[in-house]
Design a protein around this motif. Structure first.
Motif, mmCIF file in Angstrom:
data_model
loop_
_atom_site.group_PDB
_atom_site.id
_atom_site.type_symbol
_atom_site.label_atom_id
_atom_site.label_comp_id
_atom_site.label_asym_id
_atom_site.label_seq_id
_atom_site.Cartn_x
_atom_site.Cartn_y
_atom_site.Cartn_z
ATOM 1 N N UNK A 56 0.817 -1.231 0.000
ATOM 2 C CA UNK A 56 0.000 0.000 0.000
ATOM 3 C C UNK A 56 0.845 1.273 0.000
ATOM 4 N N UNK A 57 1.957 1.282 0.755
ATOM 5 C CA UNK A 57 2.780 2.501 0.831
ATOM 6 C C UNK A 57 3.503 2.812 -0.470
ATOM 7 N N UNK A 58 3.521 1.841 -1.354
ATOM 8 C CA UNK A 58 4.144 2.104 -2.655
ATOM 9 C C UNK A 58 3.155 2.729 -3.626
ATOM 10 N N UNK A 59 1.898 2.818 -3.201
ATOM 11 C CA UNK A 59 0.847 3.242 -4.129
ATOM 12 C C UNK A 59 0.285 4.626 -3.816
ATOM 13 N N UNK A 60 0.849 5.313 -2.811
ATOM 14 C CA UNK A 60 0.336 6.656 -2.487
ATOM 15 C C UNK A 60 1.491 7.576 -2.140
ATOM 16 N N UNK A 61 1.229 8.877 -2.236
ATOM 17 C CA UNK A 61 2.205 9.899 -1.885
ATOM 18 C C UNK A 61 2.447 9.822 -0.378
ATOM 19 N N UNK A 62 3.689 9.906 0.062
ATOM 20 C CA UNK A 62 4.003 9.738 1.486
ATOM 21 C C UNK A 62 3.831 11.009 2.301
ATOM 22 N N UNK A 63 4.230 10.902 3.576
ATOM 23 C CA UNK A 63 4.120 12.040 4.499
ATOM 24 C C UNK A 63 5.106 13.132 4.088
ATOM 25 N N UNK A 64 4.716 14.372 4.272
ATOM 26 C CA UNK A 64 5.619 15.482 3.962
ATOM 27 C C UNK A 64 6.730 15.525 5.006
ATOM 28 N N UNK A 65 7.945 15.777 4.550
ATOM 29 C CA UNK A 65 9.129 15.734 5.402
ATOM 30 C C UNK A 65 9.043 16.744 6.556
ATOM 31 N N UNK A 66 9.144 16.289 7.808
ATOM 32 C CA UNK A 66 9.025 17.197 8.957
ATOM 33 C C UNK A 66 10.354 17.887 9.285
ATOM 34 N N UNK A 67 10.294 18.937 10.089
ATOM 35 C CA UNK A 67 11.508 19.674 10.468
ATOM 36 C C UNK A 67 12.392 18.847 11.388
#
Ligand SMILES: Nc1nc2c(c(=O)[nH]1)N[C@H]1C(S)=C(S)[C@@H](COP(=O)(O)O)O[C@H]1N2
Ligand SMILES: [Mo]
Length: 439
Positions: A56-67
Motif C-alpha cells: 500500500x505505501x508504494x501506491x500513495x504519496x508519502x508524508x511530507x518531510x518534517x523539520x
C-alpha cells in the motif's frame, strides 16, 4: 545434524569452539547465508519466490518531510525503561534498550540518564561555568564563550557505577539486557579539553584535586584528580553532533572518559581547584563498592573491562536452527578492547569474536561471532580483554573477590552493590527461548 548449506566458493565454516561457534573469518566472505540459510519460506533465493507485489505505501504519496524527525511509529517500543514512571519526588533513571540497538552509538533520545534531583530547565544564555580556587586567574565561561574554543570530538561510554547491579543477586534475574546493563551508553562527545581551560586559569602546582559541581538543585559535587583533567577530560557541549540532551547535562557537562558515571557532572557550573578531595556524599556513601568483610576502597574511579551479548538475549528468541551472528558490546575504562571471547557451551570452550572497527579507547566496540545453532540447548557468554591486559572476570572469580548480595534481589531496579563487571550468560533452550543464567 545441521541443515545449514554452504554455497560453492563460500568461506569454510570451520568450528572454533564447542556447540557450533564458527571461525570469525567466515564473516569476511560474502558467500554464506544467514537468514536464508535454510532455504526456508520468505527468502528471495528459492525458485518459489513470489514476484514482487506493490505494498500500500508504494501506491500513495508519502508524508511530507518534517523539520525534526522521530523514529518510525513501528519502532514505538524502542524506549528507555524508567525507574520512576509515576514521577515521585525522588531520583529518576532511564535505561538504554541495548537489545534493540545496533552498532556502537547510542541515539541521544535513548542515552541512559540518571538524575538525583530531576532535570533542571537551564537557559543557556544565563548559565555560567566558573573555574576558581587555587588558580592564578579565576575564569567564567558561558556556552557561547566555550563555543569559540577549538572543539575536539571523541567517542566515550558513560557508565553508572550501579550499572549491572542486579547481577549481584544470588539467583539470575529473568530480565532484559536493558534492565541489567541499561545504565551505560556510548556517544561522540564534542567539547573543550578541560586542560586548556585550567591552563588559562593557571593552576597552583599544589592544587591536586578539582571539585566539580552541577547546577541542579542538589548541586552534585565530585572530587576529580587534576591528573585526570589533563589526561582526557572535556567540558562537553555536543552529544552525537547536537547540543547535549537536557537529561545528559544541557548545556554543558564534565566528561571523564572511563570514570564512574557519577563523576561526569552534568549542568556543570563550578570547578574549584583544591589540594585535597572533598569526600562528598556521592564519593563516600553512594557509589562506593562494599567488599566482602564490609570494607570499601577509598576511591574506585575506573569502570573496568566488560562486555555483554545483546543478540540474542533475554526476550529475543531464536525462531529456527541455523546460522546466527551473536553480537554485543565491549568496553573498558582503561583503554581499547583488544579481544572478545565468546562461548556457546557455558564457558567450557571459547572462540575469538570479530571486532568491528574503528576501535576507540574508553568506548563501545561491537563484537560479532558467527554461530550455527543446531536446535539443542546452548549457553552463550562473552568475555572481554583490553589492551592493558585486563580480563573481564568470570562470575565465580568475581563473586570470590567482590561478593554477592546477601539479601534476595527482587527487582532489577535495586542497587545491592556497585561496579559489577563480570560476564552475562544467556541459556538458549531447545525451543530457542533465552533465559538468564549464571555459567
Ligand atoms: N549535576 C548532576 N550530574 C550528574 C548526575 C546528577 O544527578 N546531577 N547524575 C550522575 C550519575 S549518577 C551518572 S551515572 C551520570 C549519568 O550520565 P547521563 O545521565 O548523561 O547518562 O551523570 C552523573 N552526573
Ligand atoms: Mo550513577
Amino acid at each position: 545434524m545441521s541443515k545449514v548449506r554452504r554455497r560453492r566458493g563460500a568461506p569454510s565454516l570451520d568450528d572454533v569452539a564447542g556447540n557450533g561457534l564458527i571461525n570469525r573469518r567466515a564473516l569476511l566472505g560474502s558467500g554464506i547465508s544467514f537468514a536464508g540459510a535454510l532455504g526456508a519460506t520468505g527468502t528471495m533465493n528459492g525458485a518459489a519466490a513470489e514476484p514482487l507485489a506493490d505494498a500500500p505505501w508504494s501506491l500513495e504519496f508519502g508524508q511530507i518531510t518534517p523539520a525534526l524527525q522521530t523514529p518510525s511509529p513501528f519502532e514505538k517500543d524502542v524506549t528507555r525503561a524508567l525507574s520512576n514512571p509515576n514521577g515521585e519526588f525522588r531520583n529518576s533513571h532511564a535505561r538504554t534498550p541495548h537489545q534493540l540497538l545496533g552498532g556502537t552509538v547510542t541515539p541521544n533520545a535513548l542515552h541512559f540518564s540518571i538524575n538525583h534531583c530531576g532535570i533542571p530547565n537551564i537557559d543557556p544564555a544565563q548559565h555560567k561555568l566558573v573555574i576558581h580556587g587555587m588558580v592564578r586567574q579565576p575564569l567564567e565561561f558561558t556556552l557561547e564563550s566555550l563555543s569559540r574554543y577549538p572543539l575536539v570530538s571523541r567517542m566515550a561510554f558513560v557508565e553508572c557505577a550501579g550499572n549491572s547491579a542486579p547481577m549481584f543477586s544470588k539467583v539470575p534475574l529473568q530480565t532484559t539486557v536493558q534492565m541489567l546493563h541499561g545504565l551505560v551508553s556510548n556517544s561522540e562527545w564534542t567539547g573543550v579539553p578541560l586542560s586548556m581551560l585550567l591552563d588559562e586559569a593557571g593552576i597552583d602546582p599544589k592544587g591536586k584535586w578539582l571539585i566539580a559541581e552541577g547546577a541542579d538543585a542538589q548541586m552534585l559535587d565530585r572530587s576529580v584528580p587534576v591528573k585526570k583533567a589533563y589526561d582526557d577530560a572535556l567540558i562537553a557541549i555536543y552529544q552525537n553532533g547536537e547540543r547535549l540532551m537536557p537529561g545528559n547535562g544541557y548545556p554543558m557537562r564534565l566528561l571523564l572518559p572511563g570514570y564512574q558515571g557519577n563523576m561526569n557532572v552534568k549542568f556543570i557550573r563550578r570547578i574549584k581547584v583544591v589540594d585535597q578531595p572533598a569526600y562528598s556524599y556521592f564519593e563516600t556513601k553512594n557509589y562506593s563498592q562494599i567488599l566482602p568483610g564490609g570494607k570499601t576502597w577509598r576511591f574506585h574511579f575506573v569502570m573496568e573491562v566488560k562486555s555483554f551479548i545483546t543478540h540474542p538475549s533475554f526476550g529475543l528468541s531464536l525462531k529456527e536452527p541455523g546460522l546466527y551472528a551473536i553480537s554485543g558490546v565491549a568496553y573498558s575504562g582503561t583503554g581499547r578492547i583488544a579481544k572478545v571471547l565468546v562461548s556457546a557451551d557455558g564457558g567450557k570452550s571459547w572462540g575469538e569474536a570479530a571486532l568491528q572497527g574503528p576501535i576507540h579507547e574508553k568506548a563501545f566496540t561491537r563484537f560479532v561471532m558467527p554461530w550455527r545453532w543446531d536446535g539443542q540447548p546452548a549457553t552463550l557468554l562473552s568475555r572481554a580483554i583490553d589492551d592493558g591486559g585486563n580480563v573481564q572476570p568470570l562470575r565465580a572469580e568475581f563473586v570470590a573477590q567482590r561478593g554477592e548480595a546477601e539479601k534476595p534481589v527482587t527487582t532489577p531496579l535495586a542497587f545491592p552493590n556497585q561496579h559489577y563487571n563480570s560476564t552475562t550468560s544467556w541459556a538458549v533452550d531447545g525451543k530457542g527461548e533465552v533465559k538468564h543464567v549464571y555459567a
